[in-house]
Design a protein around this motif. Structure first.
Motif, PDB file in Angstrom:
ATOM      1  N   ALA A  23       0.813  -1.217   0.000  1.00 32.03           N
ATOM      2  CA  ALA A  23       0.000   0.000   0.000  1.00 32.03           C
ATOM      3  C   ALA A  23       0.852   1.275   0.000  1.00 32.03           C
ATOM      4  O   ALA A  23       0.556   2.230  -0.725  1.00 32.03           O
ATOM      5  N   VAL A  24       1.940   1.281   0.785  1.00 31.17           N
ATOM      6  CA  VAL A  24       2.779   2.486   0.850  1.00 31.17           C
ATOM      7  C   VAL A  24       3.369   2.795  -0.528  1.00 31.17           C
ATOM      8  O   VAL A  24       3.302   3.939  -1.009  1.00 31.17           O
ATOM      9  N   GLN A  25       3.901   1.758  -1.166  1.00 32.85           N
ATOM     10  CA  GLN A  25       4.501   1.940  -2.489  1.00 32.85           C
ATOM     11  C   GLN A  25       3.439   2.332  -3.528  1.00 32.85           C
ATOM     12  O   GLN A  25       3.694   3.157  -4.409  1.00 32.85           O
ATOM     13  N   ALA A  26       2.234   1.773  -3.393  1.00 39.60           N
ATOM     14  CA  ALA A  26       1.173   2.074  -4.357  1.00 39.60           C
ATOM     15  C   ALA A  26       0.754   3.543  -4.257  1.00 39.60           C
ATOM     16  O   ALA A  26       0.598   4.234  -5.273  1.00 39.60           O
ATOM     17  N   VAL A  27       0.623   4.042  -3.014  1.00 34.72           N
ATOM     18  CA  VAL A  27       0.246   5.454  -2.841  1.00 34.72           C
ATOM     19  C   VAL A  27       1.349   6.347  -3.386  1.00 34.72           C
ATOM     20  O   VAL A  27       1.098   7.369  -4.045  1.00 34.72           O
ATOM     21  N   ASP A  28       2.583   5.950  -3.140  1.00 34.38           N
ATOM     22  CA  ASP A  28       3.729   6.707  -3.636  1.00 34.38           C
ATOM     23  C   ASP A  28       3.710   6.755  -5.171  1.00 34.38           C
ATOM     24  O   ASP A  28       3.874   7.819  -5.777  1.00 34.38           O
ATOM     25  N   ILE A 241      -5.367  -2.294  -2.981  1.00 37.40           N
ATOM     26  CA  ILE A 241      -5.050  -0.961  -3.478  1.00 37.40           C
ATOM     27  C   ILE A 241      -3.964  -1.012  -4.542  1.00 37.40           C
ATOM     28  O   ILE A 241      -3.918  -0.141  -5.429  1.00 37.40           O
ATOM     29  N   VAL A 242      -3.100  -2.013  -4.491  1.00 36.86           N
ATOM     30  CA  VAL A 242      -2.018  -2.110  -5.485  1.00 36.86           C
ATOM     31  C   VAL A 242      -2.617  -2.177  -6.887  1.00 36.86           C
ATOM     32  O   VAL A 242      -2.231  -1.413  -7.778  1.00 36.86           O
ATOM     33  N   GLU A 243      -3.613  -3.069  -7.073  1.00 36.52           N
ATOM     34  CA  GLU A 243      -4.254  -3.203  -8.383  1.00 36.52           C
ATOM     35  C   GLU A 243      -5.086  -1.961  -8.714  1.00 36.52           C
ATOM     36  O   GLU A 243      -5.174  -1.558  -9.874  1.00 36.52           O
ATOM     37  N   ALA A 244      -5.691  -1.355  -7.704  1.00 34.38           N
ATOM     38  CA  ALA A 244      -6.510  -0.155  -7.953  1.00 34.38           C
ATOM     39  C   ALA A 244      -5.641   0.964  -8.515  1.00 34.38           C
ATOM     40  O   ALA A 244      -6.030   1.662  -9.469  1.00 34.38           O
ATOM     41  N   LEU A 247      -4.715   0.232 -12.126  1.00 38.85           N
ATOM     42  CA  LEU A 247      -5.827   0.565 -13.002  1.00 38.85           C
ATOM     43  C   LEU A 247      -5.862   2.063 -13.311  1.00 38.85           C
ATOM     44  O   LEU A 247      -6.017   2.471 -14.472  1.00 38.85           O
ATOM     45  N   ALA A 248      -5.714   2.864 -12.236  1.00 35.86           N
ATOM     46  CA  ALA A 248      -5.803   4.315 -12.415  1.00 35.86           C
ATOM     47  C   ALA A 248      -4.652   4.819 -13.283  1.00 35.86           C
ATOM     48  O   ALA A 248      -4.842   5.646 -14.177  1.00 35.86           O
ATOM     49  N   LEU A 249      -3.447   4.317 -13.018  1.00 29.44           N
ATOM     50  CA  LEU A 249      -2.287   4.763 -13.794  1.00 29.44           C
ATOM     51  C   LEU A 249      -2.390   4.284 -15.232  1.00 29.44           C
ATOM     52  O   LEU A 249      -2.038   5.029 -16.179  1.00 29.44           O
ATOM     53  N   ALA A 250      -2.892   3.051 -15.431  1.00 28.62           N
ATOM     54  CA  ALA A 250      -3.019   2.513 -16.783  1.00 28.62           C
ATOM     55  C   ALA A 250      -3.968   3.361 -17.609  1.00 28.62           C
ATOM     56  O   ALA A 250      -3.778   3.513 -18.839  1.00 28.62           O
ATOM     57  N   SER A 251      -4.988   3.954 -16.959  1.00 36.00           N
ATOM     58  CA  SER A 251      -5.968   4.754 -17.711  1.00 36.00           C
ATOM     59  C   SER A 251      -5.319   6.027 -18.258  1.00 36.00           C
ATOM     60  O   SER A 251      -5.864   6.670 -19.135  1.00 36.00           O
TER      61      SER A 251
END
Lengths: 253, 253
Positions: A23-28, A241-244, A247-251
Protein backbone atom coordinates in the motif's frame (compact mmCIF):
# COMPACT_ATOMS: atom_id res chain seq x y z
CA UNK A 1 -8.49 8.87 -17.88
CA UNK A 2 -8.40 9.03 -14.07
CA UNK A 3 -7.18 12.35 -12.67
CA UNK A 4 -7.63 11.87 -8.97
CA UNK A 5 -7.78 9.06 -6.49
CA UNK A 6 -9.83 9.09 -3.29
CA UNK A 7 -8.58 6.52 -0.82
CA UNK A 8 -10.47 5.14 2.14
CA UNK A 9 -8.11 4.49 5.07
CA UNK A 10 -8.90 1.50 7.29
CA UNK A 11 -9.14 -1.69 5.26
CA UNK A 12 -7.61 -0.10 2.17
CA UNK A 13 -4.26 1.25 3.42
CA UNK A 14 -4.03 -0.59 6.71
CA UNK A 15 -5.77 -2.90 9.17
CA UNK A 16 -5.02 -1.50 12.61
CA UNK A 17 -1.22 -1.30 12.77
CA UNK A 18 -0.63 -3.60 9.80
CA UNK A 19 -0.06 -2.08 6.37
CA UNK A 20 -1.96 -3.74 3.52
CA UNK A 21 0.93 -5.30 1.55
CA UNK A 22 2.24 -2.89 -1.10
CA UNK A 23 0.00 0.00 0.00
CA UNK A 24 2.78 2.49 0.85
CA UNK A 25 4.50 1.94 -2.49
CA UNK A 26 1.17 2.07 -4.36
CA UNK A 27 0.25 5.45 -2.84
CA UNK A 28 3.73 6.71 -3.64
CA UNK A 29 3.43 5.55 -7.27
CA UNK A 30 0.04 7.23 -7.53
CA UNK A 31 1.35 10.58 -6.26
CA UNK A 32 4.50 10.47 -8.39
CA UNK A 33 2.44 9.38 -11.38
CA UNK A 34 0.53 12.67 -11.31
CA UNK A 35 -2.70 11.50 -9.67
CA UNK A 36 -4.24 13.93 -7.21
CA UNK A 37 -4.59 11.78 -4.08
CA UNK A 38 -7.05 12.41 -1.24
CA UNK A 39 -7.57 10.40 1.92
CA UNK A 40 -11.21 10.19 2.91
CA UNK A 41 -12.62 8.49 5.99
CA UNK A 42 -15.68 8.08 8.18
CA UNK A 43 -13.52 6.80 11.03
CA UNK A 44 -14.53 8.57 14.19
CA UNK A 45 -12.46 6.92 16.89
CA UNK A 46 -9.41 9.11 16.18
CA UNK A 47 -8.89 12.84 15.75
CA UNK A 48 -7.58 14.23 12.45
CA UNK A 49 -4.20 14.74 14.17
CA UNK A 50 -4.06 11.12 15.30
CA UNK A 51 -5.07 9.89 11.85
CA UNK A 52 -2.26 11.89 10.24
CA UNK A 53 0.21 10.60 12.83
CA UNK A 54 -0.96 7.05 12.25
CA UNK A 55 -0.63 7.31 8.47
CA UNK A 56 2.85 8.84 8.76
CA UNK A 57 3.94 6.28 11.35
CA UNK A 58 3.07 3.66 8.73
CA UNK A 59 5.20 5.62 6.17
CA UNK A 60 2.40 7.05 4.05
CA UNK A 61 3.20 10.48 2.63
CA UNK A 62 0.20 12.67 3.34
CA UNK A 63 -0.30 16.43 3.73
CA UNK A 64 -2.83 18.02 6.08
CA UNK A 65 -5.05 19.21 3.25
CA UNK A 66 -5.20 15.80 1.60
CA UNK A 67 -7.16 14.33 4.51
CA UNK A 68 -10.96 14.63 4.65
CA UNK A 69 -12.87 13.23 7.60
CA UNK A 70 -16.55 12.85 8.34
CA UNK A 71 -15.87 14.30 11.79
CA UNK A 72 -14.64 17.55 10.21
CA UNK A 73 -17.71 17.55 7.98
CA UNK A 74 -19.93 17.12 11.04
CA UNK A 75 -18.25 20.06 12.78
CA UNK A 76 -18.84 22.25 9.72
CA UNK A 77 -22.45 21.20 9.30
CA UNK A 78 -23.31 21.89 12.93
CA UNK A 79 -21.35 25.17 13.00
CA UNK A 80 -22.98 26.52 9.84
CA UNK A 81 -26.36 26.00 11.48
CA UNK A 82 -25.24 27.29 14.86
CA UNK A 83 -26.54 24.16 16.59
CA UNK A 84 -25.94 22.82 20.10
CA UNK A 85 -25.25 19.13 19.53
CA UNK A 86 -25.69 16.19 21.86
CA UNK A 87 -22.53 14.36 20.76
CA UNK A 88 -22.82 10.59 20.82
CA UNK A 89 -19.14 10.22 19.89
CA UNK A 90 -16.07 8.32 21.01
CA UNK A 91 -14.27 9.78 24.02
CA UNK A 92 -11.15 10.11 21.84
CA UNK A 93 -12.81 12.73 19.65
CA UNK A 94 -15.01 14.48 22.22
CA UNK A 95 -12.42 17.27 22.29
CA UNK A 96 -13.15 18.08 18.64
CA UNK A 97 -16.54 19.38 19.77
CA UNK A 98 -15.37 21.13 22.93
CA UNK A 99 -15.95 24.56 21.39
CA UNK A 100 -19.67 23.85 20.84
CA UNK A 101 -22.27 24.82 23.37
CA UNK A 102 -23.72 21.46 24.40
CA UNK A 103 -26.11 22.40 27.17
CA UNK A 104 -29.79 22.19 26.23
CA UNK A 105 -28.91 20.45 22.97
CA UNK A 106 -31.04 21.04 19.87
CA UNK A 107 -29.31 18.55 17.57
CA UNK A 108 -27.92 15.02 17.78
CA UNK A 109 -24.63 13.85 16.31
CA UNK A 110 -23.97 10.12 16.06
CA UNK A 111 -20.45 8.95 15.27
CA UNK A 112 -18.80 5.69 16.34
CA UNK A 113 -19.23 6.12 20.09
CA UNK A 114 -18.22 2.51 20.88
CA UNK A 115 -18.91 2.05 24.61
CA UNK A 116 -20.75 5.38 24.54
CA UNK A 117 -23.56 3.49 22.83
CA UNK A 118 -25.39 2.64 26.01
CA UNK A 119 -29.11 2.74 26.70
CA UNK A 120 -29.01 6.05 28.53
CA UNK A 121 -27.26 7.91 25.71
CA UNK A 122 -29.27 6.31 22.94
CA UNK A 123 -32.48 7.05 24.79
CA UNK A 124 -31.53 10.70 25.17
CA UNK A 125 -30.68 10.93 21.46
CA UNK A 126 -34.07 9.39 20.66
CA UNK A 127 -35.93 11.79 22.96
CA UNK A 128 -34.32 14.81 21.31
CA UNK A 129 -35.02 13.53 17.80
CA UNK A 130 -38.65 12.62 18.40
CA UNK A 131 -39.13 16.21 19.56
CA UNK A 132 -37.71 17.40 16.24
CA UNK A 133 -33.97 17.87 16.80
CA UNK A 134 -32.04 17.21 13.57
CA UNK A 135 -30.04 13.98 13.53
CA UNK A 136 -26.56 14.11 12.00
CA UNK A 137 -24.61 10.93 11.31
CA UNK A 138 -21.05 10.40 10.13
CA UNK A 139 -22.10 7.58 7.81
CA UNK A 140 -24.25 4.49 7.42
CA UNK A 141 -21.27 2.20 8.05
CA UNK A 142 -22.64 -1.12 9.27
CA UNK A 143 -19.43 -2.50 10.73
CA UNK A 144 -15.67 -2.31 10.49
CA UNK A 145 -12.95 -4.84 10.85
CA UNK A 146 -10.54 -4.89 13.79
CA UNK A 147 -8.07 -7.74 13.78
CA UNK A 148 -10.11 -10.83 12.94
CA UNK A 149 -13.35 -9.39 14.35
CA UNK A 150 -16.14 -7.37 12.77
CA UNK A 151 -17.38 -4.59 15.05
CA UNK A 152 -20.61 -2.62 14.92
CA UNK A 153 -20.20 0.85 13.49
CA UNK A 154 -22.21 4.07 13.77
CA UNK A 155 -24.64 3.24 10.95
CA UNK A 156 -26.49 0.64 12.99
CA UNK A 157 -27.17 3.14 15.77
CA UNK A 158 -28.16 5.90 13.36
CA UNK A 159 -30.71 3.48 11.86
CA UNK A 160 -32.00 2.65 15.34
CA UNK A 161 -32.70 6.30 16.17
CA UNK A 162 -34.13 7.02 12.72
CA UNK A 163 -36.55 4.13 13.14
CA UNK A 164 -37.62 4.92 16.71
CA UNK A 165 -38.06 8.65 16.14
CA UNK A 166 -39.36 8.34 12.54
CA UNK A 167 -36.57 10.74 11.56
CA UNK A 168 -34.12 10.85 8.68
CA UNK A 169 -30.47 11.50 9.41
CA UNK A 170 -28.28 13.89 7.46
CA UNK A 171 -25.18 11.90 6.57
CA UNK A 172 -22.18 14.22 6.52
CA UNK A 173 -19.55 11.61 5.57
CA UNK A 174 -19.68 8.78 3.03
CA UNK A 175 -22.03 7.88 1.32
CA UNK A 176 -23.34 11.46 1.46
CA UNK A 177 -23.00 13.11 -1.96
CA UNK A 178 -22.01 16.44 -0.39
CA UNK A 179 -18.97 14.86 1.23
CA UNK A 180 -17.74 13.41 -2.07
CA UNK A 181 -18.42 16.75 -3.79
CA UNK A 182 -16.40 18.61 -1.17
CA UNK A 183 -13.43 16.29 -1.66
CA UNK A 184 -13.66 16.47 -5.46
CA UNK A 185 -13.85 20.27 -5.25
CA UNK A 186 -10.42 20.28 -3.57
CA UNK A 187 -8.92 18.79 -6.76
CA UNK A 188 -8.72 20.00 -10.37
CA UNK A 189 -10.41 16.81 -11.62
CA UNK A 190 -14.12 16.48 -12.45
CA UNK A 191 -16.13 13.75 -10.63
CA UNK A 192 -16.33 11.52 -13.69
CA UNK A 193 -12.53 11.18 -13.76
CA UNK A 194 -12.21 10.66 -10.01
CA UNK A 195 -11.77 7.12 -8.66
CA UNK A 196 -12.92 6.22 -5.15
CA UNK A 197 -11.17 3.14 -3.71
CA UNK A 198 -12.76 1.45 -0.70
CA UNK A 199 -13.53 -1.80 1.09
CA UNK A 200 -17.14 -0.84 1.93
CA UNK A 201 -19.42 -1.68 -0.98
CA UNK A 202 -22.14 0.63 0.31
CA UNK A 203 -20.39 3.62 1.85
CA UNK A 204 -17.43 3.77 -0.50
CA UNK A 205 -18.54 2.23 -3.78
CA UNK A 206 -22.29 2.82 -3.97
CA UNK A 207 -21.88 6.28 -2.44
CA UNK A 208 -19.23 7.29 -4.97
CA UNK A 209 -21.28 5.98 -7.90
CA UNK A 210 -24.30 7.94 -6.71
CA UNK A 211 -22.14 11.08 -6.62
CA UNK A 212 -21.14 10.32 -10.25
CA UNK A 213 -17.59 9.28 -9.41
CA UNK A 214 -15.92 6.08 -10.53
CA UNK A 215 -15.37 3.44 -7.89
CA UNK A 216 -13.27 0.41 -7.13
CA UNK A 217 -13.89 -2.20 -4.43
CA UNK A 218 -10.87 -3.88 -2.82
CA UNK A 219 -10.87 -7.39 -1.39
CA UNK A 220 -9.10 -6.31 1.80
CA UNK A 221 -10.31 -4.96 5.14
CA UNK A 222 -13.97 -5.63 5.85
CA UNK A 223 -14.57 -7.04 2.35
CA UNK A 224 -16.54 -10.31 2.46
CA UNK A 225 -17.03 -12.71 -0.45
CA UNK A 226 -20.01 -11.66 -2.52
CA UNK A 227 -20.04 -8.03 -1.40
CA UNK A 228 -19.76 -6.92 -5.04
CA UNK A 229 -23.13 -8.59 -5.73
CA UNK A 230 -24.90 -6.43 -3.15
CA UNK A 231 -25.19 -3.32 -5.31
CA UNK A 232 -25.67 -2.55 -8.97
CA UNK A 233 -23.64 -0.17 -11.10
CA UNK A 234 -20.35 -0.23 -12.97
CA UNK A 235 -17.29 -0.68 -10.84
CA UNK A 236 -14.20 -2.86 -10.62
CA UNK A 237 -13.41 -5.29 -7.82
CA UNK A 238 -9.67 -5.87 -7.32
CA UNK A 239 -7.46 -7.68 -4.83
CA UNK A 240 -6.06 -4.58 -3.14
CA UNK A 241 -5.05 -0.96 -3.48
CA UNK A 242 -2.02 -2.11 -5.49
CA UNK A 243 -4.25 -3.20 -8.38
CA UNK A 244 -6.51 -0.15 -7.95
CA UNK A 245 -3.55 2.18 -8.44
CA UNK A 246 -2.38 0.16 -11.44
CA UNK A 247 -5.83 0.57 -13.00
CA UNK A 248 -5.80 4.31 -12.42
CA UNK A 249 -2.29 4.76 -13.79
CA UNK A 250 -3.02 2.51 -16.78
CA UNK A 251 -5.97 4.75 -17.71
CA UNK A 252 -3.47 7.63 -18.11
CA UNK A 253 -0.99 5.73 -20.28
CA UNK B 1 -70.64 -8.22 15.78
CA UNK B 2 -67.52 -8.37 17.93
CA UNK B 3 -67.02 -11.66 19.76
CA UNK B 4 -63.67 -11.18 21.39
CA UNK B 5 -61.52 -8.34 22.60
CA UNK B 6 -57.71 -8.38 22.64
CA UNK B 7 -56.35 -5.78 25.00
CA UNK B 8 -52.84 -4.39 25.03
CA UNK B 9 -51.68 -3.72 28.60
CA UNK B 10 -49.39 -0.72 29.13
CA UNK B 11 -50.95 2.47 27.79
CA UNK B 12 -54.39 0.86 27.41
CA UNK B 13 -55.15 -0.48 30.89
CA UNK B 14 -52.55 1.39 32.89
CA UNK B 15 -49.55 3.71 32.76
CA UNK B 16 -47.08 2.32 35.27
CA UNK B 17 -49.00 2.15 38.54
CA UNK B 18 -51.84 4.43 37.38
CA UNK B 19 -55.00 2.91 35.99
CA UNK B 20 -56.35 4.52 32.83
CA UNK B 21 -59.58 6.11 34.16
CA UNK B 22 -62.49 3.69 33.82
CA UNK B 23 -60.36 0.79 32.57
CA UNK B 24 -61.15 -1.67 35.38
CA UNK B 25 -64.89 -1.14 34.99
CA UNK B 26 -64.65 -1.30 31.20
CA UNK B 27 -62.86 -4.67 31.27
CA UNK B 28 -65.44 -5.90 33.75
CA UNK B 29 -68.32 -4.76 31.52
CA UNK B 30 -66.69 -6.48 28.55
CA UNK B 31 -66.32 -9.80 30.37
CA UNK B 32 -69.82 -9.67 31.85
CA UNK B 33 -71.22 -8.61 28.48
CA UNK B 34 -70.09 -11.90 26.94
CA UNK B 35 -66.96 -10.77 25.12
CA UNK B 36 -64.04 -13.20 25.20
CA UNK B 37 -61.25 -11.04 26.60
CA UNK B 38 -57.54 -11.66 26.10
CA UNK B 39 -54.60 -9.63 27.39
CA UNK B 40 -51.78 -9.44 24.88
CA UNK B 41 -48.44 -7.73 25.37
CA UNK B 42 -44.92 -7.32 24.00
CA UNK B 43 -43.73 -6.02 27.37
CA UNK B 44 -40.52 -7.77 28.28
CA UNK B 45 -39.41 -6.09 31.48
CA UNK B 46 -41.67 -8.28 33.65
CA UNK B 47 -42.30 -12.01 33.87
CA UNK B 48 -45.76 -13.40 33.16
CA UNK B 49 -46.18 -13.89 36.95
CA UNK B 50 -45.32 -10.25 37.65
CA UNK B 51 -47.65 -9.07 34.92
CA UNK B 52 -50.53 -11.05 36.39
CA UNK B 53 -49.71 -9.74 39.87
CA UNK B 54 -49.58 -6.18 38.53
CA UNK B 55 -52.92 -6.49 36.75
CA UNK B 56 -54.58 -8.00 39.84
CA UNK B 57 -53.01 -5.41 42.14
CA UNK B 58 -54.72 -2.80 39.94
CA UNK B 59 -58.04 -4.75 40.35
CA UNK B 60 -58.28 -6.22 36.87
CA UNK B 61 -59.90 -9.65 36.78
CA UNK B 62 -57.66 -11.86 34.69
CA UNK B 63 -57.06 -15.61 34.50
CA UNK B 64 -53.70 -17.21 33.70
CA UNK B 65 -54.84 -18.43 30.29
CA UNK B 66 -56.15 -15.02 29.24
CA UNK B 67 -52.64 -13.54 29.17
CA UNK B 68 -50.45 -13.87 26.07
CA UNK B 69 -46.93 -12.46 26.09
CA UNK B 70 -44.29 -12.09 23.40
CA UNK B 71 -41.78 -13.51 25.87
CA UNK B 72 -43.77 -16.77 26.06
CA UNK B 73 -43.95 -16.80 22.26
CA UNK B 74 -40.18 -16.36 22.09
CA UNK B 75 -39.64 -19.28 24.46
CA UNK B 76 -41.87 -21.49 22.31
CA UNK B 77 -40.23 -20.45 19.05
CA UNK B 78 -36.73 -21.13 20.34
CA UNK B 79 -37.74 -24.38 22.03
CA UNK B 80 -39.48 -25.78 18.95
CA UNK B 81 -36.26 -25.27 17.02
CA UNK B 82 -34.03 -26.51 19.83
CA UNK B 83 -31.87 -23.39 19.66
CA UNK B 84 -29.26 -22.03 22.08
CA UNK B 85 -30.14 -18.33 22.31
CA UNK B 86 -27.96 -15.39 23.21
CA UNK B 87 -30.62 -13.55 25.22
CA UNK B 88 -30.44 -9.77 25.00
CA UNK B 89 -33.22 -9.39 27.56
CA UNK B 90 -33.98 -7.48 30.74
CA UNK B 91 -32.45 -8.91 33.89
CA UNK B 92 -35.97 -9.24 35.30
CA UNK B 93 -36.89 -11.89 32.72
CA UNK B 94 -33.52 -13.62 32.32
CA UNK B 95 -34.86 -16.41 34.54
CA UNK B 96 -37.52 -17.24 31.92
CA UNK B 97 -34.72 -18.55 29.73
CA UNK B 98 -32.71 -20.26 32.46
CA UNK B 99 -33.67 -23.71 31.14
CA UNK B 100 -32.11 -23.02 27.74
CA UNK B 101 -28.55 -23.99 26.95
CA UNK B 102 -26.91 -20.63 26.28
CA UNK B 103 -23.27 -21.57 25.80
CA UNK B 104 -22.03 -21.37 22.21
CA UNK B 105 -25.26 -19.66 21.16
CA UNK B 106 -26.66 -20.26 17.67
CA UNK B 107 -29.55 -17.78 17.84
CA UNK B 108 -30.15 -14.24 19.09
CA UNK B 109 -33.19 -13.07 21.02
CA UNK B 110 -33.78 -9.34 21.42
CA UNK B 111 -36.37 -8.17 23.91
CA UNK B 112 -36.39 -4.90 25.87
CA UNK B 113 -33.02 -5.30 27.56
CA UNK B 114 -32.92 -1.67 28.82
CA UNK B 115 -29.43 -1.19 30.30
CA UNK B 116 -28.47 -4.53 28.75
CA UNK B 117 -28.37 -2.65 25.44
CA UNK B 118 -24.70 -1.81 25.65
CA UNK B 119 -22.08 -1.91 22.92
CA UNK B 120 -20.59 -5.22 24.02
CA UNK B 121 -23.91 -7.08 23.96
CA UNK B 122 -25.12 -5.50 20.73
CA UNK B 123 -21.81 -6.24 19.08
CA UNK B 124 -22.01 -9.88 20.11
CA UNK B 125 -25.57 -10.13 18.78
CA UNK B 126 -24.38 -8.63 15.50
CA UNK B 127 -21.43 -11.00 15.21
CA UNK B 128 -23.69 -14.03 15.68
CA UNK B 129 -26.24 -12.77 13.17
CA UNK B 130 -23.74 -11.88 10.44
CA UNK B 131 -22.50 -15.47 10.70
CA UNK B 132 -26.06 -16.65 10.08
CA UNK B 133 -27.64 -17.12 13.51
CA UNK B 134 -31.41 -16.47 13.34
CA UNK B 135 -32.55 -13.23 14.98
CA UNK B 136 -35.74 -13.36 17.05
CA UNK B 137 -37.40 -10.17 18.27
CA UNK B 138 -40.33 -9.64 20.60
CA UNK B 139 -41.71 -6.83 18.44
CA UNK B 140 -40.86 -3.76 16.41
CA UNK B 141 -41.99 -1.47 19.23
CA UNK B 142 -40.23 1.85 18.72
CA UNK B 143 -40.78 3.25 22.21
CA UNK B 144 -43.03 3.08 25.21
CA UNK B 145 -44.22 5.62 27.67
CA UNK B 146 -43.09 5.70 31.29
CA UNK B 147 -44.49 8.56 33.34
CA UNK B 148 -44.04 11.66 31.16
CA UNK B 149 -41.10 10.20 29.22
CA UNK B 150 -40.88 8.16 26.05
CA UNK B 151 -38.28 5.39 26.29
CA UNK B 152 -36.60 3.40 23.52
CA UNK B 153 -38.02 -0.08 23.10
CA UNK B 154 -36.67 -3.29 21.59
CA UNK B 155 -37.68 -2.49 18.01
CA UNK B 156 -34.98 0.11 17.57
CA UNK B 157 -32.28 -2.37 18.54
CA UNK B 158 -33.74 -5.15 16.40
CA UNK B 159 -33.60 -2.75 13.44
CA UNK B 160 -29.98 -1.90 14.27
CA UNK B 161 -28.89 -5.54 14.18
CA UNK B 162 -30.98 -6.29 11.09
CA UNK B 163 -29.31 -3.41 9.28
CA UNK B 164 -25.74 -4.18 10.35
CA UNK B 165 -25.96 -7.92 9.69
CA UNK B 166 -28.25 -7.63 6.63
CA UNK B 167 -30.61 -10.02 8.43
CA UNK B 168 -34.36 -10.14 8.89
CA UNK B 169 -35.76 -10.77 12.35
CA UNK B 170 -38.58 -13.17 13.11
CA UNK B 171 -41.04 -11.19 15.21
CA UNK B 172 -42.72 -13.50 17.70
CA UNK B 173 -44.94 -10.86 19.37
CA UNK B 174 -47.04 -8.08 17.84
CA UNK B 175 -47.19 -7.22 14.94
CA UNK B 176 -46.35 -10.78 13.94
CA UNK B 177 -49.39 -12.45 12.37
CA UNK B 178 -48.61 -15.77 14.08
CA UNK B 179 -48.92 -14.17 17.50
CA UNK B 180 -52.35 -12.73 16.72
CA UNK B 181 -53.40 -16.08 15.23
CA UNK B 182 -52.34 -17.91 18.36
CA UNK B 183 -54.37 -15.58 20.56
CA UNK B 184 -57.42 -15.77 18.30
CA UNK B 185 -57.14 -19.58 18.29
CA UNK B 186 -57.62 -19.56 22.07
CA UNK B 187 -61.10 -18.06 21.57
CA UNK B 188 -64.22 -19.29 19.79
CA UNK B 189 -64.36 -16.14 17.65
CA UNK B 190 -63.03 -15.83 14.08
CA UNK B 191 -60.41 -13.10 13.36
CA UNK B 192 -62.87 -10.87 11.52
CA UNK B 193 -65.00 -10.52 14.67
CA UNK B 194 -62.04 -9.99 16.98
CA UNK B 195 -61.17 -6.45 18.04
CA UNK B 196 -57.60 -5.53 19.02
CA UNK B 197 -57.35 -2.44 21.22
CA UNK B 198 -53.96 -0.74 21.55
CA UNK B 199 -52.04 2.52 21.83
CA UNK B 200 -49.37 1.56 19.29
CA UNK B 201 -50.56 2.36 15.79
CA UNK B 202 -47.98 0.04 14.23
CA UNK B 203 -47.64 -2.94 16.56
CA UNK B 204 -51.24 -3.10 17.75
CA UNK B 205 -53.38 -1.57 15.02
CA UNK B 206 -51.47 -2.19 11.78
CA UNK B 207 -50.42 -5.63 12.97
CA UNK B 208 -53.99 -6.63 13.82
CA UNK B 209 -55.32 -5.36 10.50
CA UNK B 210 -52.66 -7.33 8.63
CA UNK B 211 -53.76 -10.45 10.53
CA UNK B 212 -57.35 -9.72 9.36
CA UNK B 213 -58.59 -8.64 12.79
CA UNK B 214 -60.46 -5.45 13.54
CA UNK B 215 -58.55 -2.78 15.42
CA UNK B 216 -59.08 0.26 17.57
CA UNK B 217 -56.47 2.89 18.51
CA UNK B 218 -56.77 4.59 21.90
CA UNK B 219 -55.59 8.12 22.66
CA UNK B 220 -53.88 7.06 25.90
CA UNK B 221 -50.42 5.70 26.72
CA UNK B 222 -47.83 6.38 24.06
CA UNK B 223 -50.41 7.77 21.60
CA UNK B 224 -49.27 11.02 20.00
CA UNK B 225 -51.42 13.39 17.98
CA UNK B 226 -51.52 12.33 14.36
CA UNK B 227 -50.56 8.70 14.98
CA UNK B 228 -53.75 7.58 13.23
CA UNK B 229 -52.49 9.22 10.01
CA UNK B 230 -49.37 7.07 9.96
CA UNK B 231 -51.02 3.94 8.56
CA UNK B 232 -53.81 3.15 6.15
CA UNK B 233 -56.71 0.77 6.72
CA UNK B 234 -60.07 0.83 8.44
CA UNK B 235 -59.97 1.31 12.17
CA UNK B 236 -61.48 3.51 14.85
CA UNK B 237 -59.59 5.96 17.03
CA UNK B 238 -61.19 6.57 20.42
CA UNK B 239 -60.33 8.40 23.61
CA UNK B 240 -59.68 5.33 25.74
CA UNK B 241 -60.50 1.70 26.44
CA UNK B 242 -63.84 2.87 27.86
CA UNK B 243 -65.04 3.92 24.40
CA UNK B 244 -63.46 0.87 22.77
CA UNK B 245 -65.48 -1.46 25.01
CA UNK B 246 -68.63 0.57 24.32
CA UNK B 247 -68.06 0.12 20.59
CA UNK B 248 -67.58 -3.62 20.97
CA UNK B 249 -70.65 -4.05 23.17
CA UNK B 250 -72.76 -1.83 20.89
CA UNK B 251 -71.92 -4.09 17.94
CA UNK B 252 -73.63 -6.95 19.83
CA UNK B 253 -76.77 -5.04 20.70
Amino acid sequence: MIGSLLLDLSGVLYDGDSIIPGAVQAVDRAQRGGLEVRFITNTSRKTREKLLQHLRMLDFVVEQDQLFTAVDAARQWLRQRNLRPFCLVHEAIAGEFADFEQREPNAVLIADAADGFNYRNLNYAFQLCIEGAPLVGVGYNRYFRSGDKLLLDAGAFIRAIEFAAAAEATIVGKPGAEFFEQVVASTTTPPGRTLMVGDDVFGDVEGALQADLQACLVRTGKYRTGDEEKISGNFDTVDSIVEAVELALASRA
